[in-house]
Design a protein around this motif. Structure first.
Motif, PDB file in Angstrom:
ATOM      1  N   GLY A   1       0.823  -1.199   0.000  1.00 19.05           N
ATOM      2  CA  GLY A   1       0.000   0.000   0.000  1.00 19.05           C
ATOM      3  C   GLY A   1       0.858   1.250   0.000  1.00 19.05           C
ATOM      4  N   ASP A   2       0.241   2.368   0.341  1.00 20.20           N
ATOM      5  CA  ASP A   2       0.933   3.654   0.327  1.00 20.20           C
ATOM      6  C   ASP A   2       1.366   4.037   1.740  1.00 20.20           C
ATOM      7  N   ALA A   3       2.565   4.587   1.850  1.00 24.20           N
ATOM      8  CA  ALA A   3       3.100   5.013   3.145  1.00 24.20           C
ATOM      9  C   ALA A   3       3.878   6.308   2.954  1.00 24.20           C
ATOM     10  N   THR A   4       4.191   6.957   4.065  1.00 23.59           N
ATOM     11  CA  THR A   4       4.956   8.208   4.022  1.00 23.59           C
ATOM     12  C   THR A   4       6.099   8.155   5.026  1.00 23.59           C
ATOM     13  N   ALA A   5       7.120   8.963   4.785  1.00 21.17           N
ATOM     14  CA  ALA A   5       8.259   9.076   5.692  1.00 21.17           C
ATOM     15  C   ALA A   5       8.895  10.441   5.492  1.00 21.17           C
ATOM     16  N   ASP A   6       9.645  10.868   6.486  1.00 21.17           N
ATOM     17  CA  ASP A   6      10.441  12.081   6.302  1.00 21.17           C
ATOM     18  C   ASP A   6      11.662  11.778   5.435  1.00 21.17           C
ATOM     19  N   VAL A   7      12.290  10.624   5.732  1.00 19.49           N
ATOM     20  CA  VAL A   7      13.471  10.201   4.974  1.00 19.49           C
ATOM     21  C   VAL A   7      13.293   8.748   4.569  1.00 19.49           C
ATOM     22  N   ALA A   8      13.473   8.455   3.299  1.00 22.47           N
ATOM     23  CA  ALA A   8      13.456   7.086   2.797  1.00 22.47           C
ATOM     24  C   ALA A   8      14.874   6.695   2.417  1.00 22.47           C
ATOM     25  N   ILE A   9      15.292   5.521   2.861  1.00 20.21           N
ATOM     26  CA  ILE A   9      16.624   5.011   2.546  1.00 20.21           C
ATOM     27  C   ILE A   9      16.469   3.739   1.736  1.00 20.21           C
ATOM     28  N   ILE A  10      17.088   3.713   0.564  1.00 20.72           N
ATOM     29  CA  ILE A  10      17.038   2.530  -0.290  1.00 20.72           C
ATOM     30  C   ILE A  10      18.304   1.725  -0.047  1.00 20.72           C
ATOM     31  N   GLY A  11      18.161   0.576   0.599  1.00 17.48           N
ATOM     32  CA  GLY A  11      19.299  -0.283   0.901  1.00 17.48           C
ATOM     33  C   GLY A  11      19.458  -0.490   2.398  1.00 17.48           C
TER      34      GLY A  11
ATOM     35  N   ARG B   1       6.152   7.751  -0.027  1.00 21.07           N
ATOM     36  CA  ARG B   1       6.384   9.164  -0.278  1.00 21.07           C
ATOM     37  C   ARG B   1       7.301   9.710   0.809  1.00 21.07           C
ATOM     38  N   ALA B   2       8.313  10.446   0.388  1.00 23.75           N
ATOM     39  CA  ALA B   2       9.276  10.992   1.348  1.00 23.75           C
ATOM     40  C   ALA B   2       9.844  12.296   0.820  1.00 23.75           C
ATOM     41  N   GLY B   3      10.082  13.220   1.720  1.00 30.94           N
ATOM     42  CA  GLY B   3      10.652  14.502   1.322  1.00 30.94           C
ATOM     43  C   GLY B   3      12.127  14.411   0.997  1.00 30.94           C
ATOM     44  N   ARG B   4      12.800  13.401   1.553  1.00 28.03           N
ATOM     45  CA  ARG B   4      14.223  13.208   1.298  1.00 28.03           C
ATOM     46  C   ARG B   4      14.497  11.725   1.097  1.00 28.03           C
ATOM     47  N   VAL B   5      15.425  11.433   0.192  1.00 27.70           N
ATOM     48  CA  VAL B   5      15.727  10.045  -0.167  1.00 27.70           C
ATOM     49  C   VAL B   5      17.240   9.849  -0.117  1.00 27.70           C
ATOM     50  N   VAL B   6      17.664   8.702   0.397  1.00 26.64           N
ATOM     51  CA  VAL B   6      19.081   8.321   0.400  1.00 26.64           C
ATOM     52  C   VAL B   6      19.235   7.040  -0.402  1.00 26.64           C
ATOM     53  N   LEU B   7      20.102   7.063  -1.386  1.00 25.77           N
ATOM     54  CA  LEU B   7      20.418   5.878  -2.184  1.00 25.77           C
ATOM     55  C   LEU B   7      21.644   5.209  -1.576  1.00 25.77           C
ATOM     56  N   ALA B   8      21.444   4.019  -1.009  1.00 28.21           N
ATOM     57  CA  ALA B   8      22.526   3.320  -0.307  1.00 28.21           C
ATOM     58  C   ALA B   8      22.549   1.854  -0.722  1.00 28.21           C
ATOM     59  N   ALA B   9      22.474   1.616  -2.013  1.00 27.79           N
ATOM     60  CA  ALA B   9      22.374   0.253  -2.537  1.00 27.79           C
ATOM     61  C   ALA B   9      23.650  -0.206  -3.234  1.00 27.79           C
ATOM     62  N   ASN B  10      24.780   0.367  -2.857  1.00 31.23           N
ATOM     63  CA  ASN B  10      26.116   0.027  -3.385  1.00 31.23           C
ATOM     64  C   ASN B  10      26.114  -0.241  -4.891  1.00 31.23           C
ATOM     65  N   ALA B  11      26.585  -1.428  -5.321  1.00 28.78           N
ATOM     66  CA  ALA B  11      26.790  -1.688  -6.750  1.00 28.78           C
ATOM     67  C   ALA B  11      25.518  -1.544  -7.572  1.00 28.78           C
TER      68      ALA B  11
END
Length: 469
Positions: free
Chosen positions: A35-45, A239-249
């Motif tokens: 479903g749909d969710a929200t966060a202040d910061v989303a981190i991928i990885g 949905r997030a106002g800020r996103v961090v890409l931390a998925a290395n390779a």
């Protein structure tokens, strides 16, 4: 409108997982995002970089809503597949100085030394059981060509009043490693080994206890940027106002990042437990060891007497095509088996019970880089750990947290921030075929130098075309 499509990681089957992950055992997996969710910061990885970033954010703003989306389970990538070596950045102070200048290089080196102290405190307080053993990190030579590989780092640290390394002779190396293959080198005292998967599991649990939301089995397939970013997953969106890409390779699927990174395979094997043999040859400690050959060789013994033996000599990815073979080499650790027999002839008959591999994200400077994507001031990333991350990702977490929080401090102003300052790599297919040619030359040169044979001049020339040192 810009739209980022991410290639989901190829998940390793249970039999292809590293010894570390199998040894740590299966932890309960959090629910996938639905479903749909929200966060202040989303981190991928959900590896070291993502977990440390989440922890640093919570340290500074406990009420911040931080959500990690992990394609498999936390630590299943590079964080649970590496060689388990813990050492500071002092060994790379020359590389750091070339990128950030001497003053900050020293600060960053000290920060990684502080990170080792932090790991020790987490272990001693029983917050994380990671099998940390700070018995030292040895950087050694087993052939004439490898002699003095550490000289720049040694000279620079001594000039700065940082006596981090001690010189080693053949007898001391043999006493500490049980092998006479290497005969000279240096040692960093406050360094050693860790069970990397246990560290990842512990960081995950610590993040959960501090209110970080983690959704595992949740690959992000697309990012729709904007003041509020939308991260698409198979069963929902975040949905997030800020996103961090931390998925290395796996961040190679972002064209802007691929221009500055390349992906190589690292291969590791683990023997059956052989504590009696290791006791007989005198290898009883928890030191981590690196042989200074071009295809770096790294090894340790586990507390229960297995030998972990790895080399960064695997295949190269074409662009972002990181296929299933990156989870387990088609060579099934053949090069590692050969080198294991060279360094430890006593282990020729030891059974190899595990062999695995994994992709490593590299940059030309052999150092990570942090920034936000071009035109996207709220999408941040950290890439290029080059296989060295256990004491470095706690520092990366500080840099990324300061960038996310919009702080003007030593971390956000680090010289490691700024993608445009780095060396771009050739486009495909030039990059791929050029890298394969260089890799072949490095292997030929390496094999000759280990045996103290002369190297063909053409092979030497081609081998020196590799990025960085």
């Amino acid at each position: 409108m810009t739209h980022y499509t991410l290639r989901p990681p190829v998940v390793a089957s249970p039999s292809e997982r590293s010894f570390w992950l199998q040894d740590a055992g299966a932890a309960p997996v959090t629910q996938p995002l639905a479903g749909d969710a929200t966060a202040d910061v989303a981190i991928i990885g959900g590896g070291y970089t993502g977990l440390w970033t989440a922890l640093r954010l919570k340290e500074q703003e406990p009420e911040l809503r931080v959500t990690i989306l992990e394609a498999d389970f936390c630590g299943s990538g590079a964080s649970g597949r590496n060689g388990g070596q813990v050492h500071s950045w002092f060994a790379e102070i020359d590389l750091l100085t070339a990128v950030v200048g001497q003053a900050e290089a020293l600060q960053l080196c000290r920060a990684t030394a502080d990170a080792i102290d932090e790991l020790e405190e987490l272990q001693n307080s029983r917050t994380i059981d990671m099998d940390l053993r700070l018995d030292g990190w040895l950087w050694t030579a087993s052939s004439r060509a490898q002699e003095g590989a550490w000289q720049k780092a040694l000279t620079m640290t001594q000039a700065l009043g940082e006596n981090r390394f001690t010189l080693l002779g053949a007898d001391e190396i043999a006493r500490r490693t049980g092998s006479r293959a290497s005969y000279m080198g240096i040692a960093e005292t406050k360094a050693g080994t860790v069970q990397p998967a246990k560290l990842a599991v512990g960081l995950r649990q610590l993040a959960l206890s501090r209110g970080v939301i983690i959704h595992e089995k949740t690959p992000v397939t697309a990012i729709e940027p904007g003041p509020t970013c939308i991260l698409r997953t198979p069963q929902g969106s975040l949905r997030a106002g800020r996103v961090v890409l931390a998925a290395n390779a796996w961040l190679a699927s972002v064209p802007e990042l691929l221009r500055y990174m390349y992906v190589v395979e690292s291969e590791i094997v683990a023997t059956e437990p052989v504590p009696e043999i290791l006791q007989r040859i005198g290898w009883t400690g928890g030191e981590s060891i690196c042989d200074a050959q071009a295809h770096v060789l790294y090894y340790q013994r586990t507390p229960k007497g297995r030998v972990i033996f790895g080399r960064g000599s695997g295949k190269i990815a074409y662009g972002d095509r990181i296929g299933p073979s990156f989870n387990r080499s088609t060579e099934q650790g053949a090069n590692n088996r050969r080198e294991l027999a060279r360094v430890y002839p006593e282990l020729r008959a030891a059974k190899i019970e595990h062999d695995w591999s994994g992709p490593i994200d590299c940059t030309a400077e052999h150092l990570p880089v942090f920034d936000h994507l071009a035109g996207q001031p709220n999408i941040f990333f950290g890439i290029g750990f080059n296989g060295t991350g256990i004491a470095q990702t706690p520092v990366a977490g500080r840099i990324l947290a300061s960038l996310v929080l919009g702080k003007n401090d030593r971390w956000s102003q680090s010289g490691l921030v700024g993608l445009s300052k780095r060396t771009p790599l050739p486009p495909e297919p030039v990059r791929y075929f050029g890298a394969k040619l260089v890799r072949k030359a490095i292997r030929l040169r390496n094999d000759a130098e280990i045996e103290n044979r002369s190297v063909n001049p053409v092979v030497r020339y081609i081998s020196e075309l590799k990025p960085g040192r």
